[in-house]
Design an enzyme around this catalytic site. Structure first.
Site, PDB file in Angstrom:
ATOM      1  N   THR A 134       0.823  -1.210   0.000  1.00 36.00           N
ATOM      2  CA  THR A 134       0.000   0.000   0.000  1.00 36.00           C
ATOM      3  C   THR A 134       0.855   1.258   0.000  1.00 36.00           C
ATOM      4  OG1 THR A 134      -1.516   1.244   1.409  1.00 36.00           O
ATOM      5  CG2 THR A 134      -0.094  -0.292   2.531  1.00 36.00           C
ATOM      6  N   ASP A 135       0.277   2.355  -0.495  1.00 32.26           N
ATOM      7  CA  ASP A 135       0.976   3.649  -0.430  1.00 32.26           C
ATOM      8  C   ASP A 135       1.063   4.175   0.996  1.00 32.26           C
ATOM      9  OD1 ASP A 135      -1.721   4.305  -0.117  1.00 32.26           O
ATOM     10  OD2 ASP A 135      -1.770   5.768  -1.735  1.00 32.26           O
ATOM     11  N   GLU A 136       0.272   3.579   1.910  1.00 30.79           N
ATOM     12  CA  GLU A 136       0.258   4.089   3.291  1.00 30.79           C
ATOM     13  C   GLU A 136       1.586   3.874   4.009  1.00 30.79           C
ATOM     14  OE1 GLU A 136      -3.059   3.222   5.729  1.00 30.79           O
ATOM     15  OE2 GLU A 136      -4.471   3.348   4.083  1.00 30.79           O
TER      16      GLU A 136
ATOM     17  N   TYR B 194      -2.142  -0.632  11.105  1.00 28.34           N
ATOM     18  CA  TYR B 194      -2.243  -1.281   9.788  1.00 28.34           C
ATOM     19  C   TYR B 194      -1.040  -0.947   8.910  1.00 28.34           C
ATOM     20  CZ  TYR B 194      -3.396  -1.678   4.840  1.00 28.34           C
ATOM     21  OH  TYR B 194      -3.325  -1.957   3.491  1.00 28.34           O
TER      22      TYR B 194
ATOM     23  N   LYS C 187       2.105  -3.286   7.408  1.00 31.26           N
ATOM     24  CA  LYS C 187       2.362  -3.443   5.960  1.00 31.26           C
ATOM     25  C   LYS C 187       3.795  -2.995   5.645  1.00 31.26           C
ATOM     26  CE  LYS C 187       0.003  -4.608   3.077  1.00 31.26           C
ATOM     27  NZ  LYS C 187      -0.326  -5.953   2.520  1.00 31.26           N
TER      28      LYS C 187
END
Ligand code: NAD
Ligand code: DAU
Length: 331
Positions: A120-122, A147, A151
């Site tokens: 993810t970009d997060e 979260y 990741k």
């Protein structure tokens, strides 16, 4: 080719299975999914006789190892994926996202199997609303939530297994997906199904946070592009230039469903809420030749609304329990 797809009963994984069965009849698909609250066997009903479905945990080596040994490639979608849930109870995120990825990496190392890691970009944290910058493959990691930190940790495990053990792996970091089969806990399906249920959409804070939307079919086509043309050991960012404020998305949903544009409620904000995500996908476009096929957000959203309208039997059983969890958090 024999492909093991983890998390194939979830939102993006199920769409990936559909696309693969439809467009790559030479691929022999096995799905490994623990069928958590986010996994739905009905999402695979249309392809059920074309795939092998194994119910099991990616952190369970006794399940994972024989499946990996029998595969030519693994695409790892399985994760605990929802930020709000990670704030309420981080433990399943540590277990699945970190230990699950570790278990798969050890298995692909043992058996010399190609691995693609969905991320993810997060992992890059957030950007200011007025910052002209976007995330690139060299942006430093700076995750905010349980979260996104799990990741980020899983991505770093993959990088270490590439460098230390020569595992043949690629990583992709994608922005916010929308499309069919997305759980009603997520922003866009929650608001669509609220309006379809006669309930007003709920915007966190002032609704000014920005997300960079991409249709799930475009994400999955990019994953196939990386599998076929990507360089092992490398990371590719996936995004389709789809930045929108949350308020604009809600206004568009209301308009497309024939409601007044201000018929929404502002509710308690998410703690630590990331302000803005934005992806620069130049590398994927120039080096691998990928381009989005759903660049028009309005028409993608129109199709998505139609899907939820036509598939109430798919989402209705999850709706009340999801809304009860939000109500308890004042959201
Ligand atoms: P999802 O929550 O809809 O689906 C996750 C799936 O994984 C479910 O079917 C669930 O049953 C399964 N699963 C969970 N724990 C498991 C375990 N221990 N063992 C086996 N299966 C397990 O998630 P999603 O939105 O489809 O996201 C898929 C992947 O894409 C995740 O890795 C996520 O981090 C990543 N991602 C998501 C987005 C997005 O916008 N949704 C964007 C970028 C990246
Ligand atoms: O950026 C990629 C990420 O996108 C993925 O890694 C995650 O798995 C995926 O869940 C998504 O994370 P977000 O936290 O951005 O998505 P979510 O759908 O939860 O929320 C999108 C935005 O909408 C966010 O700014 C919070 C806001 N929101 C969310 C809900 C559920 C609201 O304003 N109201 C809501 O009811």
């Amino acid at each position: 080719m024999r492909m093991l797809i983890t998390g194939g009963a979830g939102f993006i994984g199920a769409n990936f299975v559909h696309q693969t069965v439809r467009e790559r009849p030479d691929v022999d698909v096995t799905v490994l999914d623990a069928m958590t609250y986010a996994g739905n066997v009905d999402s695979l009903a249309a392809v059920r006789d074309r795939i092998t479905l194994v119910e099991g945990d990616v952190a369970d080596v006794t399940v994972v190892d024989p499946l990996v040994e029998a595969s030519d490639a693994v695409v790892h979608f399985a994760a605990e994926s929802h930020n709000d849930n990670s704030l309420a109870n981080p433990w399943p995120f540590v277990q699945t996202n970190l230990i699950g990825t570790f278990t798969l990496l050890e298995s692909v190392r043992r058996h010399g199997v190609r691995y693609h890691h969905i991320s993810t970009d997060e992992v890059y944290g957030d950007l200011e609303l007025d910052d002209p910058a976007r995330f690139t493959e060299s942006t430093p990691y700076n995750p905010s939530s349980p979260y996104s930190s799990t990741k980020a940790g899983s991505d770093l495990l993959v990088r270490a297994w590439v460098r230390s053990f020569g595992v043949e792996a690629t990583i992709s970091n994608c922005s916010n997906n929308y499309g069919p089969y997305q759980h009603v806990e997520k922003f866009i399906p929650r608001q669509i199904t609220n309006v379809l249920s006669g309930v007003r959409p709920k915007l966190y804070g002032h609704g000014l946070n920005v997300r960079d939307w991409i249709h799930v079919e475009d994400h999955n086509r990019a994953v196939w592009t990386i599998l076929e043309k990507g360089t092992p050991g490398e990371t590719y960012l996936i995004g389709a230039d789809g930045e929108e404020t949350n308020r604009r998305v809600v206004e568009l949903i209301l308009e497309l469903l024939g409601q007044e544009p201000d018929a929404y409620d502002l509710v308690t904000d998410r703690p630590g809420h990331d302000l803005r995500y934005a992806i620069d996908s130049t590398r994927l476009r120039t080096e691998l030749g990928w381009e989005p096929q759903f660049p028009d957000f309005r028409s993608g959203l129109t199709e998505t609304i139609a899907w939820y309208r036509d598939n109430e039997t798919w989402w209705r059983p999850q709706k009340d329990a999801t809304e009860a969890r939000y109500a308890a958090a004042g959201q």
